[in-house]
Design a protein around this motif. Sequence first.
Motif, PDB file in Angstrom:
ATOM      1  N   THR A 260       0.864  -1.170   0.000  1.00  0.00           N
ATOM      2  CA  THR A 260       0.000   0.000   0.000  1.00  0.00           C
ATOM      3  C   THR A 260       0.907   1.229   0.000  1.00  0.00           C
ATOM      4  OG1 THR A 260      -0.047  -0.053   2.380  1.00  0.00           O
ATOM      5  CG2 THR A 260      -1.894  -1.094   1.235  1.00  0.00           C
TER       6      THR A 260
ATOM      7  N   GLN B 141      -7.072  -4.028   9.418  1.00  0.00           N
ATOM      8  CA  GLN B 141      -6.422  -3.959   8.113  1.00  0.00           C
ATOM      9  C   GLN B 141      -5.094  -4.712   8.153  1.00  0.00           C
ATOM     10  OE1 GLN B 141      -5.863   0.081   6.766  1.00  0.00           O
ATOM     11  NE2 GLN B 141      -7.265  -0.338   5.084  1.00  0.00           N
ATOM     12  N   ASN B 145      -4.204  -8.357   6.276  1.00  0.00           N
ATOM     13  CA  ASN B 145      -3.278  -8.114   5.174  1.00  0.00           C
ATOM     14  C   ASN B 145      -2.743  -9.442   4.643  1.00  0.00           C
ATOM     15  OD1 ASN B 145      -1.693  -6.612   3.536  1.00  0.00           O
ATOM     16  ND2 ASN B 145      -0.877  -5.344   5.198  1.00  0.00           N
ATOM     17  N   LEU B 165      -8.405  -8.748   1.953  1.00  0.00           N
ATOM     18  CA  LEU B 165      -9.014  -7.471   1.590  1.00  0.00           C
ATOM     19  C   LEU B 165      -8.833  -7.128   0.108  1.00  0.00           C
ATOM     20  CD1 LEU B 165      -8.112  -5.448   4.780  1.00  0.00           C
ATOM     21  CD2 LEU B 165     -10.300  -6.475   4.176  1.00  0.00           C
ATOM     22  N   LEU B 250     -11.844   0.121   6.081  1.00  0.00           N
ATOM     23  CA  LEU B 250     -11.157  -1.146   5.804  1.00  0.00           C
ATOM     24  C   LEU B 250     -10.784  -1.285   4.328  1.00  0.00           C
ATOM     25  CD1 LEU B 250     -10.487  -3.106   7.985  1.00  0.00           C
ATOM     26  CD2 LEU B 250     -12.520  -4.434   7.445  1.00  0.00           C
ATOM     27  N   THR B 251     -11.695  -0.914   3.433  1.00  0.00           N
ATOM     28  CA  THR B 251     -11.452  -1.177   2.012  1.00  0.00           C
ATOM     29  C   THR B 251     -11.767   0.013   1.113  1.00  0.00           C
ATOM     30  OG1 THR B 251     -13.709  -1.954   1.797  1.00  0.00           O
ATOM     31  CG2 THR B 251     -12.033  -3.613   2.262  1.00  0.00           C
TER      32      THR B 251
END
Lengths: 433, 304
Positions: A260, B141, B145, B165, B250-251
């Motif tokens: 990310t 999160q 992962n 996710l 979260l998403t």
Amino acid sequence: MPNLSRRGALKLTAGLAVLGTLGLTGCGREDDTAVAKASADPIDDSPATGTVNVWAAQGDADVLEQVIKPFKTANPDVTVKLTLIPNADYYTKLQSAIAAGKGPDVAQFFPESQAQFLDASILQPVPDGLVAPDSFFKSLWAAGVADDVAYTVPWYAYTYALVYRSDLAKKAGVEAPATWDEVVPFFKALQGVGARRGLGADNGWDIFNGQDVAMYAWQAGGSLLTADGKWTLDTPAMVDALKYNASFFTSGAADTATPTFLDAQPYFVSGKTATMITGPWVVGQLDTAAKKDGWTASHVATAPLPAGSSGSVSFSAGGSWGVLAGGGNADASWKLVRYVSQPSTQVAQYKAYSSLPAVISAWDDPAIKDQPLLAAFLTQLKNTRTFPQVSTWQQVATRMGKEMEAVAKGTATAEKAAANIQSYAESLGTGAK
Amino acid sequence: MTSTPVVGTRRPTRRRAHRTAVAWLFLTPFALVFLLYTAVPTVAALGFSLTDLRGTDLRHPLAVDFTGLDNFVRLLQDESFLRDILNTALFVAVGVPLTMVIGFALAVVLNSGIRRLRGTFRMLFFAPVVTNVVAVALIWQYAFNANGTVNKVLGVVGLAGPNWLDDPNLAMPVVILLGVWRNFGIAMVLFLAGLQAIPDDVYEAASLDGAGRWRQLRHITLPLLLPTTLMVSVLLTVFYLQVFDEPYLLTNGGPLGSTESVALYTYHQFGAGEFGMSSAASFVMLVLVALVSLVQFRLLRSRV
């Protein structure tokens, strides 16, 4: 007052709604072109006074407090209140604040997606003589001009280039890819010498990814908007761009899941990923991520973006400043903007956060000139285009990001995604009235 | 002689007027807050939903074009909005019963067996309700992962964990799970209060008559808890219909829009400067919430 029956309440609500709507329609749309021609009065050199409320997005503005310290010293009667807002929510918060009449005096914008704000009802025109327009990169200044009136002053500039692990490339015996065809083999080669993924792809699937695919479309010979303002997003070039991006993932060179945004640098430093397609700020931040001075110099190299059939084109982007039409302290606001746009301040900003100056002359400062890793970004900046200067670009680019995800994950073909982007963009138009 | 009736009518009138004035005085703060934060925005949203108000019209919102029901037509033609309605329905269909069952089961356990530790457990189970959702979502999160805690635990028993996710089929269960985890505490506390309101002698009489625990649950506890059940179900349904925090944090509605709720759609439209569309979507949500709550009240009230 009598008790309000349910039917009565319904009638009242409906009546109010109708009245509200009639009120809305009765006014009609203003003639926008008539109001934006004038520019504001010149700003003098007297010290700034009063309070200036500044809103900026987290990131480059994190160091702003420190960068503008000399301004505060030189203008002891001014108070600068800086509010940093998370990037993802920045425009949403700014838009709602402006709509509610509660906006700041000065706000940061992004030249690549600010067209929607360039209106005299939202921003004040840049006062005559405040800055010299031709001292900035042309495309960045142009991004703040609408109907011949300048509304924003560029702050920093960036474009994307290839940042890769030179130590791994040396080990694998490969050189930076110069064309699209060489890209995946290059990523794979770096994977062959220990990197878990050849590319640490950004996978927010939002406006930023949309901008990436727009850039690839240019590289493939496409354009996004015709000269007379029609979207051209379902072209073979766009299909090629979507396929090119998806090839990173389908080949296994990049992962759709990680890293990310915040993980990108630690992953790169630890060798989990070996390449980033990113902006110049990382060059100055990798030593911190590696917790070792000099790590970047011995492990990292940069190269211009691999060329498609139409060359190695990238986009010009960055940050800019605007003074809000509803702001209360225009004089001090513009003085602050003028200070931030000076070459010396921009160099200070570079030293503090590696944001590259939007003022061309500031690039001659040794702090920037002597950085070998910035050379590729300089080369790339000379070959950039501006994203469409239309108010709906941000929405279109966000939709492109979403469609890219579908192609990268194999749930839609590139052709279907391109068609979706085009029909969505057409339904929005360009925002021109 | 004639004065008596006058006095007789004046006195109660003054008292009634006084009582009405006091009532209005106490109601005023609520009425003001309600007007300011609910009634006015609702009416404004309805007005905006009938216009083409966009981000570009920020400073002159009263000068936009009236477009009638165009936004609603666009909404119904927008595949992602229809998908979001289904997503929201899934939140409700799975989230509400699951939250209620877990909340009820815990309430029954707390109400019977472990009386001494009731306070501790009640606090423990209620903690997710009062914990900051942003902090919780961040932890979730990381936990879900690709290299997160959940997959590490699965790795210990030799299972290769999926990318929770990032998988459109798996992200929704995780988001719903977070919602359930955050809300079962509320259901539990409400059920516990309901259970404690049932007099002990009803159970004593039943056990004297030879009713076992299961029969007591079926024939005493559940029927007497119906008002509580109604309240909990309406509360949770309204909550899940408006679910925002969990998918947002979260998403952000991804991957591929698989966890985007109607509320999140509204937010995204607003963020994109589509104020008219956003208002229309929020109005659809309001109507949905009102309709579903009404149906629930009708259905359950007849049995209370």
